[in-house]
Scaffold this motif. Structure first.
Motif, mmCIF file in Angstrom:
data_model
loop_
_atom_site.group_PDB
_atom_site.id
_atom_site.type_symbol
_atom_site.label_atom_id
_atom_site.label_comp_id
_atom_site.label_asym_id
_atom_site.label_seq_id
_atom_site.Cartn_x
_atom_site.Cartn_y
_atom_site.Cartn_z
ATOM 1 N N GLU A 1 0.834 -1.205 0.000
ATOM 2 C CA GLU A 1 0.000 0.000 0.000
ATOM 3 C C GLU A 1 0.869 1.255 0.000
ATOM 4 O O GLU A 1 0.583 2.229 -0.720
ATOM 5 N N ALA A 2 1.942 1.233 0.772
ATOM 6 C CA ALA A 2 2.807 2.411 0.852
ATOM 7 C C ALA A 2 3.486 2.698 -0.475
ATOM 8 O O ALA A 2 3.687 3.865 -0.843
ATOM 9 N N ALA A 3 3.854 1.659 -1.236
ATOM 10 C CA ALA A 3 4.558 1.865 -2.498
ATOM 11 C C ALA A 3 3.731 2.697 -3.467
ATOM 12 O O ALA A 3 4.231 3.651 -4.077
ATOM 13 N N GLU A 4 2.470 2.350 -3.620
ATOM 14 C CA GLU A 4 1.626 3.092 -4.560
ATOM 15 C C GLU A 4 1.375 4.516 -4.053
ATOM 16 O O GLU A 4 1.375 5.476 -4.831
ATOM 17 N N ARG A 5 1.167 4.662 -2.743
ATOM 18 C CA ARG A 5 0.954 6.000 -2.195
ATOM 19 C C ARG A 5 2.187 6.871 -2.396
ATOM 20 O O ARG A 5 2.087 8.053 -2.732
ATOM 21 N N LEU A 6 3.364 6.299 -2.172
ATOM 22 C CA LEU A 6 4.598 7.062 -2.345
ATOM 23 C C LEU A 6 4.780 7.495 -3.792
ATOM 24 O O LEU A 6 5.209 8.618 -4.071
ATOM 25 N N ARG A 7 4.448 6.613 -4.742
ATOM 26 C CA ARG A 7 4.546 6.982 -6.155
ATOM 27 C C ARG A 7 3.645 8.182 -6.460
ATOM 28 O O ARG A 7 4.027 9.111 -7.178
ATOM 29 N N GLN A 8 2.428 8.153 -5.918
ATOM 30 C CA GLN A 8 1.501 9.249 -6.163
ATOM 31 C C GLN A 8 1.995 10.550 -5.540
ATOM 32 O O GLN A 8 1.919 11.624 -6.163
ATOM 33 N N VAL A 9 2.517 10.462 -4.303
ATOM 34 C CA VAL A 9 2.998 11.660 -3.622
ATOM 35 C C VAL A 9 4.215 12.243 -4.346
ATOM 36 O O VAL A 9 4.351 13.469 -4.474
ATOM 37 N N ILE A 10 5.107 11.377 -4.846
ATOM 38 C CA ILE A 10 6.260 11.860 -5.599
ATOM 39 C C ILE A 10 5.792 12.663 -6.814
ATOM 40 O O ILE A 10 6.329 13.736 -7.115
ATOM 41 N N GLY A 11 4.791 12.149 -7.511
ATOM 42 C CA GLY A 11 4.264 12.884 -8.661
ATOM 43 C C GLY A 11 3.706 14.238 -8.276
ATOM 44 O O GLY A 11 3.901 15.236 -8.981
ATOM 45 N N LEU A 12 3.017 14.310 -7.141
ATOM 46 C CA LEU A 12 2.466 15.585 -6.683
ATOM 47 C C LEU A 12 3.581 16.559 -6.302
ATOM 48 O O LEU A 12 3.513 17.753 -6.621
ATOM 49 N N LEU A 13 4.613 16.062 -5.641
ATOM 50 C CA LEU A 13 5.731 16.929 -5.266
ATOM 51 C C LEU A 13 6.429 17.499 -6.505
ATOM 52 O O LEU A 13 6.789 18.680 -6.542
ATOM 53 N N LEU A 14 6.604 16.658 -7.515
ATOM 54 C CA LEU A 14 7.290 17.105 -8.723
ATOM 55 C C LEU A 14 6.460 18.106 -9.520
ATOM 56 O O LEU A 14 7.009 18.859 -10.329
ATOM 57 N N ALA A 15 5.148 18.104 -9.310
ATOM 58 C CA ALA A 15 4.265 19.021 -10.035
ATOM 59 C C ALA A 15 3.974 20.297 -9.249
ATOM 60 O O ALA A 15 3.275 21.182 -9.760
ATOM 61 N N LEU A 16 4.518 20.416 -8.052
ATOM 62 C CA LEU A 16 4.202 21.549 -7.179
ATOM 63 C C LEU A 16 4.786 22.847 -7.742
ATOM 64 O O LEU A 16 5.948 22.892 -8.159
ATOM 65 N N GLU A 17 3.975 23.902 -7.747
ATOM 66 C CA GLU A 17 4.409 25.192 -8.287
ATOM 67 C C GLU A 17 5.141 26.050 -7.254
ATOM 68 O O GLU A 17 6.083 26.773 -7.580
ATOM 69 N N HIS A 18 4.696 26.020 -5.985
ATOM 70 C CA HIS A 18 5.222 26.919 -4.965
ATOM 71 C C HIS A 18 5.379 26.154 -3.640
ATOM 72 O O HIS A 18 4.787 25.086 -3.461
ATOM 73 N N PRO A 19 6.166 26.718 -2.711
ATOM 74 C CA PRO A 19 6.243 26.102 -1.375
ATOM 75 C C PRO A 19 4.846 25.967 -0.772
ATOM 76 O O PRO A 19 3.970 26.811 -0.977
ATOM 77 N N ASP A 20 4.659 24.884 -0.037
ATOM 78 C CA ASP A 20 3.329 24.617 0.508
ATOM 79 C C ASP A 20 3.469 24.018 1.899
ATOM 80 O O ASP A 20 4.329 23.158 2.135
ATOM 81 N N PRO A 21 2.618 24.453 2.850
ATOM 82 C CA PRO A 21 2.684 23.890 4.202
ATOM 83 C C PRO A 21 2.462 22.376 4.235
ATOM 84 O O PRO A 21 2.919 21.699 5.159
ATOM 85 N N ALA A 22 1.776 21.844 3.227
ATOM 86 C CA ALA A 22 1.555 20.397 3.193
ATOM 87 C C ALA A 22 2.874 19.644 3.073
ATOM 88 O O ALA A 22 3.011 18.526 3.593
ATOM 89 N N VAL A 23 3.855 20.245 2.415
ATOM 90 C CA VAL A 23 5.159 19.599 2.297
ATOM 91 C C VAL A 23 5.870 19.607 3.648
ATOM 92 O O VAL A 23 6.532 18.635 4.025
#
Length: 234
Positions: free
Chosen positions: A30-52
């Protein structure tokens, strides 16, 4: 009058799949797929975000806690080290991407010496803009071809892998792959193709994106080293 003779010889049993190592934990899958998705979101991030910041804090906690629960020795418990203090070795014969987000995930159906399946590369595997890095295509073919071999019960070490890049491979697109293998002599030889679907849905119109050829040396299961099972919790 001719009498029909029925052949009562039982059909040979299908080969047992080739495995080497232990199954991953469900939490790891379960963690592997979640990590893949989160990596994609981090790479697409435009600006610093408190979620990071929250993510980094949670990762810091997880790193500290997990560090106390895994063996201090990072070497796998295989072969002469099977009785040692190292880590458990997970089965890498098939679906490595299911438990390791550094490997692509895919679906595969095996039919004897032929196999086919689907793959969709997320942003984590980007090279040129919007396209898959060629090195990940080599990793992908090595993984699915050896998966095919292992499902047929006869596998071995990769001795050679050659790729021909026909067209750029798009990210975040459902793609199809087909494999064909022969196991004559001491080698297992496989050819593979990665295909983009025809918009009309006709498989004959699929576009070849990448071709692969892999040679593997046939292995002997009897000579595989011992692998330590998971140990009981203390």
């Amino acid at each position: 009058m001719e009498v029909a003779v029925t052949d009562l010889t039982p059909a040979p049993a299908p080969p047992s799949p080739w495995t080497f190592g232990v199954e991953p934990l469900p939490e790891t899958v379960e963690a592997a797929e979640r990590l893949r998705q989160v990596i994609g979101l981090l790479l697409a991030l435009e600006h610093p975000d408190p979620a990071v910041d929250a993510l980094l804090a949670a990762l810091d906690v997880a790193q500290r806690l997990l560090g106390r629960r895994v063996p201090a020795d990072p070497a796998p418990r295989v072969g002469t080290a099977a009785d040692g203090d190292g880590r458990v070795y997970l089965d890498h014969s098939r679906h490595i991407g299911a438990f390791n987000p550094c490997f692509p995930g895919y679906e595969i159906a095996v039919d004897g010496d032929r196999a086919e399946g689907t793959v969709n590369f997320p942003i984590a595997y980007e090279g040129p803009p919007g396209l898959v890095h060629g090195g990940f295509l080599a990793l992908f073919f090595d993984a699915v071809i050896q998966h095919h071999n292992c499902d047929l019960g006869l596998a071995g070490k990769t001795a050679g892998l050659a790729l021909r890049y026909r067209r750029p491979v798009p990210l975040r697109t459902d793609l199809r792959f087909v494999l064909a293998r022969s196991a004559d002599g001491p080698r297992i030889r496989t050819t593979g193709r990665l295909l983009a679907g025809d918009p009309a849905g006709d498989p004959a119109g699929d576009v070849v994106l990448c071709e692969a050829e892999l040679d593997a040396v046939k292995g002997d299961r009897a000579r595989l080293p011992d692998v330590s099972p998971r140990r009981a919790q203390s």
